[in-house]
Design a protein around this motif. Structure first.
Motif, PDB file in Angstrom:
ATOM      1  N   GLU A  20      29.957  21.580  51.044  1.00  0.00           N
ATOM      2  CA  GLU A  20      29.146  22.738  51.432  1.00  0.00           C
ATOM      3  C   GLU A  20      29.661  24.008  50.763  1.00  0.00           C
ATOM      4  OE1 GLU A  20      27.363  22.097  55.844  1.00  0.00           O
ATOM      5  OE2 GLU A  20      29.542  22.114  55.725  1.00  0.00           O
ATOM      6  N   ILE A  21      30.989  24.160  50.730  1.00  0.00           N
ATOM      7  CA  ILE A  21      31.569  25.343  50.088  1.00  0.00           C
ATOM      8  C   ILE A  21      31.248  25.353  48.598  1.00  0.00           C
ATOM      9  CG2 ILE A  21      33.720  26.541  49.518  1.00  0.00           C
ATOM     10  CD1 ILE A  21      34.865  25.447  52.161  1.00  0.00           C
ATOM     11  N   ALA A  22      31.340  24.167  47.973  1.00  0.00           N
ATOM     12  CA  ALA A  22      31.007  24.069  46.544  1.00  0.00           C
ATOM     13  C   ALA A  22      29.551  24.465  46.295  1.00  0.00           C
ATOM     14  CB  ALA A  22      31.267  22.651  46.052  1.00  0.00           C
ATOM     15  N   ASP A  23      28.675  24.075  47.206  1.00  0.00           N
ATOM     16  CA  ASP A  23      27.266  24.469  47.078  1.00  0.00           C
ATOM     17  C   ASP A  23      27.115  25.989  47.135  1.00  0.00           C
ATOM     18  OD1 ASP A  23      26.298  21.907  46.791  1.00  0.00           O
ATOM     19  OD2 ASP A  23      25.754  21.663  48.903  1.00  0.00           O
ATOM     20  N   LEU A  24      27.823  26.611  48.055  1.00  0.00           N
ATOM     21  CA  LEU A  24      27.736  28.065  48.189  1.00  0.00           C
ATOM     22  C   LEU A  24      28.297  28.763  46.951  1.00  0.00           C
ATOM     23  CD1 LEU A  24      28.814  28.517  51.928  1.00  0.00           C
ATOM     24  CD2 LEU A  24      26.513  28.651  50.985  1.00  0.00           C
ATOM     25  N   ILE A  25      29.381  28.246  46.432  1.00  0.00           N
ATOM     26  CA  ILE A  25      29.959  28.829  45.216  1.00  0.00           C
ATOM     27  C   ILE A  25      28.990  28.701  44.046  1.00  0.00           C
ATOM     28  CG2 ILE A  25      31.805  28.605  43.494  1.00  0.00           C
ATOM     29  CD1 ILE A  25      33.664  27.817  45.825  1.00  0.00           C
ATOM     30  N   ASN A  26      28.318  27.572  43.971  1.00  0.00           N
ATOM     31  CA  ASN A  26      27.352  27.384  42.885  1.00  0.00           C
ATOM     32  C   ASN A  26      26.148  28.307  43.018  1.00  0.00           C
ATOM     33  OD1 ASN A  26      28.391  25.489  41.006  1.00  0.00           O
ATOM     34  ND2 ASN A  26      28.198  23.894  42.545  1.00  0.00           N
ATOM     35  N   ILE A  27      25.765  28.603  44.260  1.00  0.00           N
ATOM     36  CA  ILE A  27      24.689  29.583  44.453  1.00  0.00           C
ATOM     37  C   ILE A  27      25.144  30.955  43.962  1.00  0.00           C
ATOM     38  CG2 ILE A  27      23.517  30.927  46.241  1.00  0.00           C
ATOM     39  CD1 ILE A  27      22.871  28.442  47.691  1.00  0.00           C
ATOM     40  N   LEU A  28      26.387  31.321  44.257  1.00  0.00           N
ATOM     41  CA  LEU A  28      26.912  32.607  43.784  1.00  0.00           C
ATOM     42  C   LEU A  28      27.013  32.625  42.258  1.00  0.00           C
ATOM     43  CD1 LEU A  28      29.697  33.308  46.445  1.00  0.00           C
ATOM     44  CD2 LEU A  28      27.515  34.502  46.181  1.00  0.00           C
ATOM     45  N   LYS A  29      27.389  31.511  41.675  1.00  0.00           N
ATOM     46  CA  LYS A  29      27.449  31.434  40.206  1.00  0.00           C
ATOM     47  C   LYS A  29      26.058  31.580  39.590  1.00  0.00           C
ATOM     48  CE  LYS A  29      30.216  28.287  38.384  1.00  0.00           C
ATOM     49  NZ  LYS A  29      31.217  29.102  37.647  1.00  0.00           N
ATOM     50  N   GLN A  30      25.067  31.005  40.278  1.00  0.00           N
ATOM     51  CA  GLN A  30      23.687  31.176  39.803  1.00  0.00           C
ATOM     52  C   GLN A  30      23.275  32.645  39.912  1.00  0.00           C
ATOM     53  OE1 GLN A  30      21.567  28.913  38.418  1.00  0.00           O
ATOM     54  NE2 GLN A  30      20.128  30.605  38.108  1.00  0.00           N
ATOM     55  N   LYS A  31      23.665  33.288  40.988  1.00  0.00           N
ATOM     56  CA  LYS A  31      23.368  34.717  41.168  1.00  0.00           C
ATOM     57  C   LYS A  31      24.007  35.533  40.049  1.00  0.00           C
ATOM     58  CE  LYS A  31      21.992  38.395  43.586  1.00  0.00           C
ATOM     59  NZ  LYS A  31      20.568  38.749  43.741  1.00  0.00           N
ATOM     60  N   GLU A  32      25.215  35.163  39.648  1.00  0.00           N
ATOM     61  CA  GLU A  32      25.893  35.867  38.554  1.00  0.00           C
ATOM     62  C   GLU A  32      25.103  35.764  37.255  1.00  0.00           C
ATOM     63  OE1 GLU A  32      30.278  34.726  40.420  1.00  0.00           O
ATOM     64  OE2 GLU A  32      29.535  33.710  38.623  1.00  0.00           O
ATOM     65  N   GLU A  33      24.622  34.558  36.964  1.00  0.00           N
ATOM     66  CA  GLU A  33      23.906  34.321  35.713  1.00  0.00           C
ATOM     67  C   GLU A  33      22.494  34.911  35.734  1.00  0.00           C
ATOM     68  OE1 GLU A  33      24.849  32.836  32.839  1.00  0.00           O
ATOM     69  OE2 GLU A  33      26.896  32.774  33.609  1.00  0.00           O
ATOM     70  N   ASP A  34      21.858  34.812  36.892  1.00  0.00           N
ATOM     71  CA  ASP A  34      20.466  35.271  37.021  1.00  0.00           C
ATOM     72  C   ASP A  34      20.308  35.973  38.371  1.00  0.00           C
ATOM     73  OD1 ASP A  34      17.765  35.694  37.014  1.00  0.00           O
ATOM     74  OD2 ASP A  34      17.196  33.573  37.136  1.00  0.00           O
ATOM     75  N   PRO A  35      20.658  37.258  38.435  1.00  0.00           N
ATOM     76  CA  PRO A  35      20.642  37.986  39.707  1.00  0.00           C
ATOM     77  C   PRO A  35      19.308  37.940  40.444  1.00  0.00           C
ATOM     78  CG  PRO A  35      21.817  39.251  38.068  1.00  0.00           C
ATOM     79  CD  PRO A  35      21.181  38.092  37.340  1.00  0.00           C
ATOM     80  N   SER A  36      18.209  37.766  39.737  1.00  0.00           N
ATOM     81  CA  SER A  36      16.903  37.753  40.395  1.00  0.00           C
ATOM     82  C   SER A  36      16.580  36.406  41.038  1.00  0.00           C
ATOM     83  CB  SER A  36      15.802  38.109  39.403  1.00  0.00           C
ATOM     84  OG  SER A  36      15.692  37.114  38.392  1.00  0.00           O
ATOM     85  N   SER A  37      17.448  35.408  40.837  1.00  0.00           N
ATOM     86  CA  SER A  37      17.140  34.047  41.298  1.00  0.00           C
ATOM     87  C   SER A  37      17.192  33.900  42.811  1.00  0.00           C
ATOM     88  CB  SER A  37      18.097  33.040  40.652  1.00  0.00           C
ATOM     89  OG  SER A  37      19.442  33.299  41.025  1.00  0.00           O
ATOM     90  N   ILE A  38      17.943  34.746  43.479  1.00  0.00           N
ATOM     91  CA  ILE A  38      18.028  34.688  44.938  1.00  0.00           C
ATOM     92  C   ILE A  38      18.363  36.079  45.465  1.00  0.00           C
ATOM     93  CG2 ILE A  38      20.458  33.962  44.886  1.00  0.00           C
ATOM     94  CD1 ILE A  38      19.869  32.343  47.470  1.00  0.00           C
TER      95      ILE A  38
END
Length: 299
Positions: free
Chosen positions: A112-130
């Motif tokens: 679950e923590i890894a999933d949350l970190i990956n969501i944050l990494k996605q936010k870093e790459e594409d801030p508009s994604s979430i």
């Protein structure tokens, strides 16, 4: 005749994640050797003996609850009140990561923590994604609902109403070492150039900058937060620049890496194994975010 006490009695107050810790240690380190410091005392009555003495005193409180009559009487014994304020949108981002990492996510499963970190990494790459609204729902809501965050934030307004002679320190000035002369004049104290924060509290430090919310906010966030932050922003004259969104990547150092560090610090204190500092999986397409959001919400 009433006894006239000598010594500075400095109170530092502010909402969480507004640099109250940095301000506390900067003032504390600048006082005479004969001083007493009270860092977030559980009971303000512990300060009373020092307040009735001739030594310098500095105390720091975080505004998370309203004051009782007894507490107000104790606080009235301080002769120098510093109230630190910060753009609520920047405070929101810092609180999202700190609250989520140190108070909520650390006890979840490694997956679950890894999933949350990956969501944050996605936010870093594409801030508009979430949006930040959705991130808060996933990461920080368990320990701090948005409504409670706003309630605590607005206690800053209440404090200034109760103690109108307080000196208001703007976070944006303080971290850039600007307008320090006025603060020194109010305190009648020459402040050290820097503060030394103990290693066990360094986790509270993130960017030491301002305006980063513009890279995080989406149109959904502006619609949502403009109204609920309006009282605070009006009270402390923060400009509403709703149409300003910076479409840029977010530095991992101040996002997923900071979050991971907080998670591991809390897991270590709790005798748990740390998680990987940098998950090996790379950010996924936008569909991944939608699927993962649904998965985490169900859990």
């Amino acid at each position: 005749m009433e006894k006239v006490l000598k010594g500075k009695k400095v109170l530092i107050a502010g909402a969480p994640k507004t640099a109250t810790t940095a301000l506390y240690f900067r003032v504390k380190d600048s006082l005479s050797n004969n001083h007493q410091g009270f860092f977030e005392p559980k009971d303000l009555e512990s300060c009373e003996v020092a307040l009735q003495s001739n030594v310098d005193v500095v105390a720091k409180i975080v505004l998370i609850q309203e004051f009782s009559e007894t507490t107000q009487k104790i606080l009235s014994q301080f002769n120098k009140n510093l109230l630190i304020i910060r753009d609520p949108r920047d405070t929101l981002i810092s609180s999202l990561l700190y609250e989520g990492g140190y108070h909520s996510a650390w006890k979840k499963s490694v997956d679950e923590i890894a999933d949350l970190i990956n969501i944050l990494k996605q936010k870093e790459e594409d801030p508009s994604s979430i949006s930040v609204v959705k991130l808060w729902d996933l990461i920080a809501k368990d320990s701090l609902p948005i409504a409670e965050f706003v309630r605590r934030l607005n206690l800053t307004i209440t404090f200034l109403q109760q103690f109108p002679d307080s000196f208001v320190v703007r976070y944006e000035d303080f971290v850039q070492n600007q307008n320090i002369e006025n603060l020194e004049k109010y305190l009648e104290l020459s402040l050290n150039k820097k503060s030394v924060i103990p290693s066990n509290l360094k986790r509270v430090i993130r960017t030491k900058s301002s305006g980063n919310w513009q890279a995080w906010f989406t149109a959904e966030d502006i619609d949502y937060f403009d109204s609920i932050f309006s009282d605070y922003m009006e009270a402390f004259q923060y400009k509403n620049i709703s149409n300003t969104i910076i479409e840029d990547r977010i530095d991992p150092k101040y996002c997923s890496e900071y979050f991971t560090r907080l998670v591991n610090e809390k897991r270590k204190l709790s005798g748990m194994e740390p998680i990987a500092a940098k998950p090996t999986t790379t950010p996924k397409p936008l569909s991944f975010i939608t699927q993962l959001f649904s998965k985490l919400k169900l859990n």
